[in-house]
Design a protein around this motif. Structure first.
Motif, PDB file in Angstrom:
ATOM      1  N   GLU A 283       0.818  -1.215   0.000  1.00 45.27           N
ATOM      2  CA  GLU A 283       0.000   0.000   0.000  1.00 45.27           C
ATOM      3  C   GLU A 283       0.848   1.260   0.000  1.00 45.27           C
ATOM      4  N   GLU A 284       1.916   1.270   0.805  1.00 41.48           N
ATOM      5  CA  GLU A 284       2.769   2.463   0.888  1.00 41.48           C
ATOM      6  C   GLU A 284       3.461   2.718  -0.441  1.00 41.48           C
ATOM      7  N   ALA A 285       3.946   1.672  -1.068  1.00 40.89           N
ATOM      8  CA  ALA A 285       4.608   1.831  -2.367  1.00 40.89           C
ATOM      9  C   ALA A 285       3.628   2.334  -3.415  1.00 40.89           C
ATOM     10  N   ALA A 286       2.373   1.827  -3.370  1.00 40.70           N
ATOM     11  CA  ALA A 286       1.369   2.277  -4.332  1.00 40.70           C
ATOM     12  C   ALA A 286       1.052   3.753  -4.149  1.00 40.70           C
ATOM     13  N   VAL A 287       0.956   4.204  -2.882  1.00 44.73           N
ATOM     14  CA  VAL A 287       0.706   5.624  -2.608  1.00 44.73           C
ATOM     15  C   VAL A 287       1.884   6.466  -3.101  1.00 44.73           C
ATOM     16  N   ALA A 288       3.099   5.995  -2.861  1.00 39.66           N
ATOM     17  CA  ALA A 288       4.285   6.720  -3.297  1.00 39.66           C
ATOM     18  C   ALA A 288       4.343   6.863  -4.815  1.00 39.66           C
ATOM     19  N   LEU A 289       3.750   5.890  -5.520  1.00 38.50           N
ATOM     20  CA  LEU A 289       3.759   5.934  -6.991  1.00 38.50           C
ATOM     21  C   LEU A 289       2.538   6.670  -7.551  1.00 38.50           C
ATOM     22  N   GLY A 290       1.769   7.331  -6.653  1.00 33.34           N
ATOM     23  CA  GLY A 290       0.694   8.210  -7.104  1.00 33.34           C
ATOM     24  C   GLY A 290      -0.701   7.612  -7.096  1.00 33.34           C
ATOM     25  N   LEU A 291      -0.894   6.434  -6.511  1.00 34.95           N
ATOM     26  CA  LEU A 291      -2.225   5.817  -6.501  1.00 34.95           C
ATOM     27  C   LEU A 291      -3.011   6.259  -5.273  1.00 34.95           C
ATOM     28  N   ASP A 292      -4.234   6.745  -5.484  1.00 33.49           N
ATOM     29  CA  ASP A 292      -5.148   7.048  -4.377  1.00 33.49           C
ATOM     30  C   ASP A 292      -5.792   5.721  -3.952  1.00 33.49           C
ATOM     31  N   VAL A 293      -5.158   5.044  -2.983  1.00 33.65           N
ATOM     32  CA  VAL A 293      -5.523   3.667  -2.652  1.00 33.65           C
ATOM     33  C   VAL A 293      -6.962   3.571  -2.158  1.00 33.65           C
ATOM     34  N   HIS A 294      -7.375   4.467  -1.264  1.00 35.57           N
ATOM     35  CA  HIS A 294      -8.710   4.362  -0.679  1.00 35.57           C
ATOM     36  C   HIS A 294      -9.798   4.555  -1.740  1.00 35.57           C
ATOM     37  N   ARG A 295      -9.609   5.556  -2.591  1.00 32.97           N
ATOM     38  CA  ARG A 295     -10.616   5.793  -3.645  1.00 32.97           C
ATOM     39  C   ARG A 295     -10.636   4.632  -4.633  1.00 32.97           C
ATOM     40  N   PHE A 296      -9.464   4.130  -4.964  1.00 36.12           N
ATOM     41  CA  PHE A 296      -9.389   3.004  -5.903  1.00 36.12           C
ATOM     42  C   PHE A 296     -10.069   1.767  -5.322  1.00 36.12           C
ATOM     43  N   ARG A 297      -9.791   1.484  -4.054  1.00 34.91           N
ATOM     44  CA  ARG A 297     -10.410   0.323  -3.420  1.00 34.91           C
ATOM     45  C   ARG A 297     -11.942   0.474  -3.377  1.00 34.91           C
ATOM     46  N   ALA A 298     -12.422   1.669  -3.027  1.00 35.59           N
ATOM     47  CA  ALA A 298     -13.870   1.876  -2.943  1.00 35.59           C
ATOM     48  C   ALA A 298     -14.528   1.632  -4.299  1.00 35.59           C
ATOM     49  N   ALA A 299     -13.910   2.139  -5.361  1.00 40.61           N
ATOM     50  CA  ALA A 299     -14.480   1.957  -6.705  1.00 40.61           C
ATOM     51  C   ALA A 299     -14.465   0.488  -7.109  1.00 40.61           C
ATOM     52  N   LEU A 300     -13.353  -0.194  -6.833  1.00 38.20           N
ATOM     53  CA  LEU A 300     -13.266  -1.613  -7.227  1.00 38.20           C
ATOM     54  C   LEU A 300     -14.163  -2.496  -6.372  1.00 38.20           C
ATOM     55  N   PHE A 301     -14.337  -2.160  -5.076  1.00 45.63           N
ATOM     56  CA  PHE A 301     -15.275  -2.919  -4.240  1.00 45.63           C
ATOM     57  C   PHE A 301     -16.688  -2.826  -4.823  1.00 45.63           C
TER      58      PHE A 301
END
Length: 337
Positions: free
Chosen positions: A229-247
């Motif tokens: 998760e930390e690496a994904a955030v560092a590479l510019g991914l909005d993890v929480h928004r992405f997870r909510a959309a994919l859920f």
């Protein structure tokens, strides 16, 4: 093995299993006649009609929609399982294990037992979608503690949620005053594709095709989550928004699938692991392979369900559980070791 060759073999597996799925049954239809009937329907010049009208009806109106639905359900469960395992970063994630299927079942049983028709033809899929989404969100937040989520907490939260929702669905069924609805709801909860007609095929086909296309469009973010998760955030991914959309997307797919097939477990758990052994963890390669393998597996499982104890039919959810249960235990022991 080269990736195109893997896809070619998996595609051939789907075609072979679908051919046997249409050909086998109480009235056997030779495989060449199956293809002749299908080609004749595509264009009359492609095959000379040497079969009886009864066999054409069996192939086109009875077995073809069932085989098509089995393939779509298998593909949808496989890609949903792969997406869930990436989203929660846990190889044990599965729509049934995480309570998503049970949530969809509660919504669907509510519509069947209470005869709700708020959304007309779409009442069952909409209720199943809302139930699946609510269960998935509940499990996700129950499993998180201090911003982290462990395998044990995720599995326990999923199992507990699934048990509660299954009990709720059972309560709705046993308190129903209509014995016919009770019997149909009980058999539906075991998972099965009996009685499939063309009218019920199109909604899950559209949902699975749309959902798979979206997942193929977000393979890069899914791959980023594999790095943490930390690496994904560092590479510019909005993890929480992405997870909510994919859920939401996964809940939509599972909801429409469960609405027409009932609970069919472990397909979403087994197929992603087999596919990773074949083509690796990169979702650009794994998702198409998972769709093909899931489709072939469920078509074959449905064929076995309606032929091994003929004339009786076993709910296909029982067969997938008999295969998936031991596989899950092996996976748990492998991770523990």
């Amino acid at each position: 093995m080269p990736y195109p060759l893997v896809l070619l073999l998996l595609g051939a597996l789907v075609v072979v299993s679908a051919t046997f799925g249409i050909a086998a049954g109480s009235i056997a239809v030779p495989a060449d006649q199956v293809w002749g009937i299908l080609l004749h329907r595509v264009h009359p010049a492609l095959a000379d009609p040497s079969w009886t009208p009864v066999r054409e009806t069996i192939v086109v109106d009875v077995r073809l929609p069932r085989v098509l639905l089995a393939g779509v359900v298998g593909a949808g469960l496989a890609v949903s399982g792969m997406a869930l395992q990436a989203l929660v970063r846990n190889p044990l994630a599965d729509p049934m294990l995480l309570g998503v299927s049970s949530g969809a079942s509660v919504g669907a049983v509510l519509v069947v037992v209470c005869n709700l028709t708020l959304f007309g033809l779409f009442s069952l899929p909409v209720a199943a979608f809302l139930g699946a989404l609510a269960a998935l969100v509940a499990v996700y937040f129950l499993a998180r503690s201090g911003g982290r989520m462990t395998t044990v907490r995720l599995v326990l939260a999923g199992v507990a949620t699934a048990e509660v929702l299954s009990a709720l669905a059972g309560f709705l069924i046993v308190t129903s005053d209509d014995p016919h609805k009770t019997q149909s709801a009980l058999r539906w909860m075991l998972g099965g594709l009996a009685g499939t007609t063309w009218t019920v095929v199109w909604i899950p086909v559209a949902a699975v095709l749309l959902g798979t296309a979206v997942l193929l469009g977000v393979t890069r973010p899914l791959n980023l989550l594999l790095a943490g998760e930390e690496a994904a955030v560092a590479l510019g991914l909005d993890v929480h928004r992405f997870r909510a959309a994919l859920f939401t997307l996964v809940a939509l797919m599972i909801g429409t699938i469960v609405a027409v097939s009932g609970q069919i477990g472990f397909v979403g758990l087994i197929m992603p692991h087999v596919v990773r052994l074949l083509v690796g963890a990169d979702h650009r390669r794994a998702l198409p392979a998972a769709a093909l393998l899931g489709a072939a597996f469920l078509i074959a499982a449905d064929l076995a369900a309606r032929t091994v104890m003929t004339p009786e039919e076993i709910p296909v959810g029982i067969l997938t559980a008999l295969v998936g249960g031991p596989f899950f235990l092996w996976l748990m022991r492998r991770r523990t070791a």
